[in-house]
Design a protein around this motif. Structure first.
Motif, PDB file in Angstrom:
ATOM      1  N   ASP A   1      41.528 -33.806   5.686  1.00  0.00           N
ATOM      2  CA  ASP A   1      40.592 -34.919   5.854  1.00  0.00           C
ATOM      3  C   ASP A   1      41.048 -36.169   5.116  1.00  0.00           C
ATOM      4  O   ASP A   1      40.583 -37.274   5.409  1.00  0.00           O
ATOM      5  N   ASP A   2      41.958 -35.973   4.151  1.00  0.00           N
ATOM      6  CA  ASP A   2      42.449 -37.120   3.392  1.00  0.00           C
ATOM      7  C   ASP A   2      43.663 -37.781   4.048  1.00  0.00           C
ATOM      8  O   ASP A   2      44.169 -38.784   3.546  1.00  0.00           O
ATOM      9  N   LEU A   3      44.105 -37.210   5.166  1.00  0.00           N
ATOM     10  CA  LEU A   3      45.312 -37.702   5.832  1.00  0.00           C
ATOM     11  C   LEU A   3      44.972 -38.244   7.211  1.00  0.00           C
ATOM     12  O   LEU A   3      44.277 -37.599   7.985  1.00  0.00           O
ATOM     13  N   GLU A   4      45.483 -39.425   7.489  1.00  0.00           N
ATOM     14  CA  GLU A   4      45.231 -40.034   8.788  1.00  0.00           C
ATOM     15  C   GLU A   4      46.429 -39.930   9.724  1.00  0.00           C
ATOM     16  O   GLU A   4      46.291 -40.109  10.926  1.00  0.00           O
ATOM     17  N   SER A   5      47.611 -39.650   9.170  1.00  0.00           N
ATOM     18  CA  SER A   5      48.816 -39.585   9.986  1.00  0.00           C
ATOM     19  C   SER A   5      49.838 -38.667   9.328  1.00  0.00           C
ATOM     20  O   SER A   5      49.673 -38.250   8.178  1.00  0.00           O
TER      21      SER A   5
ATOM     22  N   ASP B   1      51.241 -40.081   6.251  1.00  0.00           N
ATOM     23  CA  ASP B   1      50.418 -39.856   5.065  1.00  0.00           C
ATOM     24  C   ASP B   1      50.767 -38.522   4.420  1.00  0.00           C
ATOM     25  O   ASP B   1      50.763 -38.396   3.186  1.00  0.00           O
TER      26      ASP B   1
END
Length: 374
Positions: free
Chosen positions: A293-297, A300
């Motif tokens: 959930d802390d990563l968008e790509s 990241d």
């Protein structure tokens, strides 16, 4: 506490990520890519040659001959239960840093050292002549290093001054005997070619499985000397050559646990190989517990992994930086995620770490894995 078993498992995760150390000093010089590549290629080739030579020393070859003889006719066969493996096989296994398993011996009972003291001499017809209790405080095995010679010449002698082992039950429920103390020396034609001192301590984990709490060993295989000190929070090892002033390889690791005393927060230390020295640190728990959930790509994710390591490669003699070590995206990377470790040189170009250290990485993995008793 998972302690050492956790150290072993997590230390292997990143291959060279076990290498750790300190921040770069302001006075550190970074060498050119051309010089860096030349240094990498030369030292990685030399390390591969070192490992090959260690596996083919006179002492190792003589022990392999003795083990083969014991498989045909165990010198202790009359005093042990049928189906047990010879302790000579356990001794041979301790000589191999590349052995990827803890030294274990299948058997119906522990080896009784005091009941087997004496001299055992190999006979041409494939039998052992036993002079019981002479000596009364050691086991001496006289054997040939060339079994095809005619007549047979017992030109080698293995002296076992102490041997103790303990029963362990592995995670699959199998019973094995693990050597906890070994003092042995091997001479060929009157020259010492092998000597081993081995002290191992085991503890039982909460689930009943065995755990190595400490191991101290010194193994001499002429002309190499291999030392190891292993505890629940550290690992130190070195390989030296009697004709060289500097060590061929050294490993020094310290481990910091999370509050639960099971998961590893950080691994620190250093690994030197020939004239190369890895410095940096790794945070295994953070690398194994990524929150999607802390990563968008995917970028990241790579950034996150690089935040959990601080690694660089230096020359050991002068301390000049050769390259940084980082994760990058790669279409050719192995495993589930398309990323790999690379050297980042002064001109920002990159080369995969495994291109230079695949042999060393493999040996280090095997070296660490062998201390997992289960």
């Amino acid at each position: 506490m998972k302690t050492l078993r956790n150290i072993v498992t997590l230390a292997v995760i990143g291959s060279v990520l076990i290498f750790a150390g300190c921040e770069e000093e302001e006075t550190t010089q970074t060498i050119s890519k051309e010089e860096a590549v030349q240094t990498l290629e030369q030292n990685s080739q030399e390390m591969a040659s070192d490992f090959e030579q260690m596996a083919n020393t006179e002492g190792m070859e003589a022990m392999e001959v003795l083990t083969a003889l014991s498989e045909k006719q165990d010198p202790f066969a009359k005093k042990k239960l049928l189906g047990s493996e010879s302790v000579l096989q356990s001794i041979e296994k301790t000589l191999k840093p590349s052995n990827n398993k803890m030294v274990k011996r299948l058997g119906d009972q522990p080896f009784d050292f005091e009941a087997h003291t004496g001299t055992y001499t190999w006979q041409a017809e494939g039998q052992w002549l036993v002079d019981a209790e002479n000596p009364s405080d050691a086991i001496v095995i006289e054997f040939p290093t060339d079994t095809a010679a005619d007549p047979i010449d017992n030109n080698a002698a293995l002296t076992l001054s102490a041997y103790e082992e303990t029963l362990v039950v592995d995670s699959d429920g199998y019973e094995n005997y693990v050597p906890t103390r070994i003092e042995a020396m091997l001479e060929v034609d009157g020259t010492k070619v092998m000597e081993v001192t081995w002290e191992l301590a085991l503890e039982e984990m909460d689930d009943g499985s065995p755990m190595v709490s400490s191991l101290d060993a010194t193994i001499y295989l002429k002309p190499f000397t291999y030392t190891l000190s292993l505890t629940q929070n550290s690992l130190s090892a070195s390989v030296s050559h009697e004709d060289m002033e500097s060590t061929l390889m050294s490993v020094n690791l310290d481990v910091t646990f999370m509050d639960d005393m099971e998961d590893i927060k950080k691994i620190e230390g250093n690994v030197q190989a020939r004239n190369l020295n890895f410095k940096g640190w790794i945070k295994p728990y953070a690398m194994e517990n990524v929150n999607p959930d802390d990563l968008e790509s995917f970028d990241d994710l790579i950034d996150y992994y690089n935040e959990q390591i601080d690694l660089a490669l230096y020359t050991y003699d002068k301390g000049n930086k050769i390259a940084d070590v980082q994760f990058v995206a790669s279409d050719n990377a192995e495993g589930d995620m398309p990323m790999e470790l690379v050297f980042v040189f002064k001109d920002e170009s990159t080369r995969p770490v495994k291109d230079y250290f695949e042999n060393l990485i493999t040996k280090l993995k095997e070296h660490l894995q062998r201390y997992n008793v289960s």
